[in-house]
Design a protein around this motif. Sequence first.
Motif, PDB file in Angstrom:
ATOM      1  N   ASP A 111      -5.663   6.133  18.400  1.00  0.00           N
ATOM      2  CA  ASP A 111      -6.714   6.547  19.427  1.00  0.00           C
ATOM      3  C   ASP A 111      -6.338   8.200  19.905  1.00  0.00           C
ATOM      4  O   ASP A 111      -5.192   8.380  20.288  1.00  0.00           O
ATOM      5  CB  ASP A 111      -6.382   5.648  20.606  1.00  0.00           C
ATOM      6  CG  ASP A 111      -7.531   5.701  21.803  1.00  0.00           C
ATOM      7  OD1 ASP A 111      -7.922   6.810  21.896  1.00  0.00           O
ATOM      8  OD2 ASP A 111      -7.887   4.770  22.306  1.00  0.00           O
ATOM      9  N   THR A 140     -11.422   7.493  17.606  1.00  0.00           N
ATOM     10  CA  THR A 140      -9.950   7.045  16.796  1.00  0.00           C
ATOM     11  C   THR A 140      -9.893   8.050  15.430  1.00  0.00           C
ATOM     12  O   THR A 140     -11.061   8.635  15.146  1.00  0.00           O
ATOM     13  CB  THR A 140     -10.033   5.709  16.427  1.00  0.00           C
ATOM     14  OG1 THR A 140     -11.164   5.347  15.706  1.00  0.00           O
ATOM     15  CG2 THR A 140     -10.223   4.920  18.007  1.00  0.00           C
ATOM     16  N   ARG A 163      -3.560  13.992  24.880  1.00  0.00           N
ATOM     17  CA  ARG A 163      -4.377  13.505  23.801  1.00  0.00           C
ATOM     18  C   ARG A 163      -3.376  13.468  22.415  1.00  0.00           C
ATOM     19  O   ARG A 163      -2.823  14.541  22.262  1.00  0.00           O
ATOM     20  CB  ARG A 163      -5.596  13.740  23.790  1.00  0.00           C
ATOM     21  CG  ARG A 163      -5.568  15.546  23.370  1.00  0.00           C
ATOM     22  CD  ARG A 163      -7.198  15.773  23.549  1.00  0.00           C
ATOM     23  NE  ARG A 163      -7.278  17.477  23.441  1.00  0.00           N
ATOM     24  CZ  ARG A 163      -8.323  18.242  23.820  1.00  0.00           C
ATOM     25  NH1 ARG A 163      -9.286  17.343  23.925  1.00  0.00           N
ATOM     26  NH2 ARG A 163      -8.181  19.419  23.487  1.00  0.00           N
ATOM     27  N   THR A 164      -3.844  12.806  21.614  1.00  0.00           N
ATOM     28  CA  THR A 164      -3.231  12.604  20.272  1.00  0.00           C
ATOM     29  C   THR A 164      -3.940  13.892  19.530  1.00  0.00           C
ATOM     30  O   THR A 164      -5.374  13.671  19.330  1.00  0.00           O
ATOM     31  CB  THR A 164      -3.153  11.436  19.537  1.00  0.00           C
ATOM     32  OG1 THR A 164      -2.245  10.565  20.291  1.00  0.00           O
ATOM     33  CG2 THR A 164      -2.498  11.802  18.074  1.00  0.00           C
ATOM     34  N   LEU A 173       5.133   8.333  23.187  1.00  0.00           N
ATOM     35  CA  LEU A 173       4.769   8.500  24.446  1.00  0.00           C
ATOM     36  C   LEU A 173       5.928   8.190  25.535  1.00  0.00           C
ATOM     37  O   LEU A 173       5.968   8.894  26.693  1.00  0.00           O
ATOM     38  CB  LEU A 173       3.843   7.281  24.920  1.00  0.00           C
ATOM     39  CG  LEU A 173       2.284   7.316  24.371  1.00  0.00           C
ATOM     40  CD1 LEU A 173       1.645   6.119  24.921  1.00  0.00           C
ATOM     41  CD2 LEU A 173       1.641   8.584  24.754  1.00  0.00           C
ATOM     42  N   ARG A 216      -1.837  14.326  31.708  1.00  0.00           N
ATOM     43  CA  ARG A 216      -3.078  14.038  30.795  1.00  0.00           C
ATOM     44  C   ARG A 216      -2.565  14.589  29.502  1.00  0.00           C
ATOM     45  O   ARG A 216      -2.269  15.817  29.519  1.00  0.00           O
ATOM     46  CB  ARG A 216      -4.118  14.667  31.700  1.00  0.00           C
ATOM     47  CG  ARG A 216      -4.512  13.887  32.783  1.00  0.00           C
ATOM     48  CD  ARG A 216      -6.119  14.670  33.035  1.00  0.00           C
ATOM     49  NE  ARG A 216      -6.135  16.244  33.426  1.00  0.00           N
ATOM     50  CZ  ARG A 216      -6.674  17.040  32.445  1.00  0.00           C
ATOM     51  NH1 ARG A 216      -7.311  16.472  31.479  1.00  0.00           N
ATOM     52  NH2 ARG A 216      -6.712  18.169  32.648  1.00  0.00           N
ATOM     53  N   ARG A 272      -8.220   9.684  22.100  1.00  0.00           N
ATOM     54  CA  ARG A 272      -9.124  10.075  23.328  1.00  0.00           C
ATOM     55  C   ARG A 272      -7.975  10.602  24.308  1.00  0.00           C
ATOM     56  O   ARG A 272      -7.057  10.219  24.409  1.00  0.00           O
ATOM     57  CB  ARG A 272      -9.874   8.983  23.646  1.00  0.00           C
ATOM     58  CG  ARG A 272     -11.023   8.199  23.111  1.00  0.00           C
ATOM     59  CD  ARG A 272     -11.758   7.075  23.469  1.00  0.00           C
ATOM     60  NE  ARG A 272     -10.676   5.890  23.443  1.00  0.00           N
ATOM     61  CZ  ARG A 272     -10.786   4.690  23.755  1.00  0.00           C
ATOM     62  NH1 ARG A 272     -12.094   4.247  24.421  1.00  0.00           N
ATOM     63  NH2 ARG A 272      -9.890   3.813  23.624  1.00  0.00           N
ATOM     64  N   GLU A 273      -8.681  11.186  25.354  1.00  0.00           N
ATOM     65  CA  GLU A 273      -7.789  11.726  26.494  1.00  0.00           C
ATOM     66  C   GLU A 273      -7.170  10.571  27.147  1.00  0.00           C
ATOM     67  O   GLU A 273      -8.063   9.640  27.427  1.00  0.00           O
ATOM     68  CB  GLU A 273      -8.392  12.519  27.427  1.00  0.00           C
ATOM     69  CG  GLU A 273      -7.840  13.229  28.455  1.00  0.00           C
ATOM     70  CD  GLU A 273      -8.470  14.022  29.351  1.00  0.00           C
ATOM     71  OE1 GLU A 273      -8.477  13.828  30.431  1.00  0.00           O
ATOM     72  OE2 GLU A 273      -9.127  14.921  28.621  1.00  0.00           O
ATOM     73  N   ASN A 274      -5.961  10.626  27.586  1.00  0.00           N
ATOM     74  CA  ASN A 274      -5.147   9.463  28.141  1.00  0.00           C
ATOM     75  C   ASN A 274      -4.182   9.960  29.335  1.00  0.00           C
ATOM     76  O   ASN A 274      -4.093  11.222  29.451  1.00  0.00           O
ATOM     77  CB  ASN A 274      -4.077   8.906  26.933  1.00  0.00           C
ATOM     78  CG  ASN A 274      -3.396   7.613  27.331  1.00  0.00           C
ATOM     79  OD1 ASN A 274      -3.976   6.871  28.390  1.00  0.00           O
ATOM     80  ND2 ASN A 274      -2.326   7.244  27.052  1.00  0.00           N
ATOM     81  N   LEU A 275      -4.129   8.883  30.218  1.00  0.00           N
ATOM     82  CA  LEU A 275      -3.323   9.334  31.568  1.00  0.00           C
ATOM     83  C   LEU A 275      -2.263   8.546  31.634  1.00  0.00           C
ATOM     84  O   LEU A 275      -2.258   7.466  31.502  1.00  0.00           O
ATOM     85  CB  LEU A 275      -4.358   9.089  32.774  1.00  0.00           C
ATOM     86  CG  LEU A 275      -3.535   9.211  33.933  1.00  0.00           C
ATOM     87  CD1 LEU A 275      -3.244  10.799  34.297  1.00  0.00           C
ATOM     88  CD2 LEU A 275      -4.482   8.796  35.272  1.00  0.00           C
ATOM     89  N   LEU A 276      -1.138   9.185  31.718  1.00  0.00           N
ATOM     90  CA  LEU A 276       0.135   8.528  31.720  1.00  0.00           C
ATOM     91  C   LEU A 276       0.850   8.828  33.080  1.00  0.00           C
ATOM     92  O   LEU A 276       1.136  10.060  33.540  1.00  0.00           O
ATOM     93  CB  LEU A 276       1.210   9.177  30.628  1.00  0.00           C
ATOM     94  CG  LEU A 276       2.409   8.765  30.828  1.00  0.00           C
ATOM     95  CD1 LEU A 276       2.554   7.175  29.993  1.00  0.00           C
ATOM     96  CD2 LEU A 276       3.320   9.247  29.431  1.00  0.00           C
TER      97      LEU A 276
END
Length: 222
Positions: free
Chosen positions: A45, A11, A75-76, A90, A73, A47-51
């Motif tokens: 956050d 974070t 990330r911020t 998002l 896939r 971290r890698e995120n999955l949408l």
Amino acid sequence: MARHVTVRTGTRAVVTVDGLVVAVLDPGRHRLPGRRSRRAVEVVDVRENLLLITSQEAAALDVPGVRFAIAVRLRTVDPVAFGTVSQSPLDDVRLSAQVAARDWIAARTLQDVLTERAGATADLTAGVAAGVARFGVEVLEVALRDVTVPGEVRRGLLELAVARHESAARLERARGETAALRALANGTRALQDNPALLQLRTVQAAVERGGQVVLHVGEVAG
């Protein structure tokens, strides 16, 4: 609000004083600037995120109602832009991926959609990434998933494939029959032009069947 903050791994903490960003804090324990009453801290956050975007539908060049899902896939990478440029970054990513996927499918036949999945990932990732970078988001991959067509379309495609196969078989048989007729016609003309060939063919057929051939040789005049 406490004068110190601990930022967890994965974070970042965006610190504002009087509504202005004064610091972006990395993981660890930090002393906060400014007076408590004028200060705000927002944790982002990174971290890698999955949408996952499901229940999508688009028309290909030759088939309507192609159903699919989209996996994004991301990330911020810029916590400040992520929190200030858009009210819902998002949702912006989701919309960009939907539009890009529908446009990509609409420009291709169903067969191309099914066989060019690797190309789709490259094209969609590049297009979506460029469009949403200003929101502080890095898009790592945009991929099509679960591409299907409605049952009635599948049945229609199967019937079309069967019809094409039967048509090709009929055409091949017709070509064979035409070739046989042409060969027969050529043979007939050859026999008409050369009667001796007919006699020779008769002798050959008799020999092949095990028959006896008697040749009559005329007398030679003295």
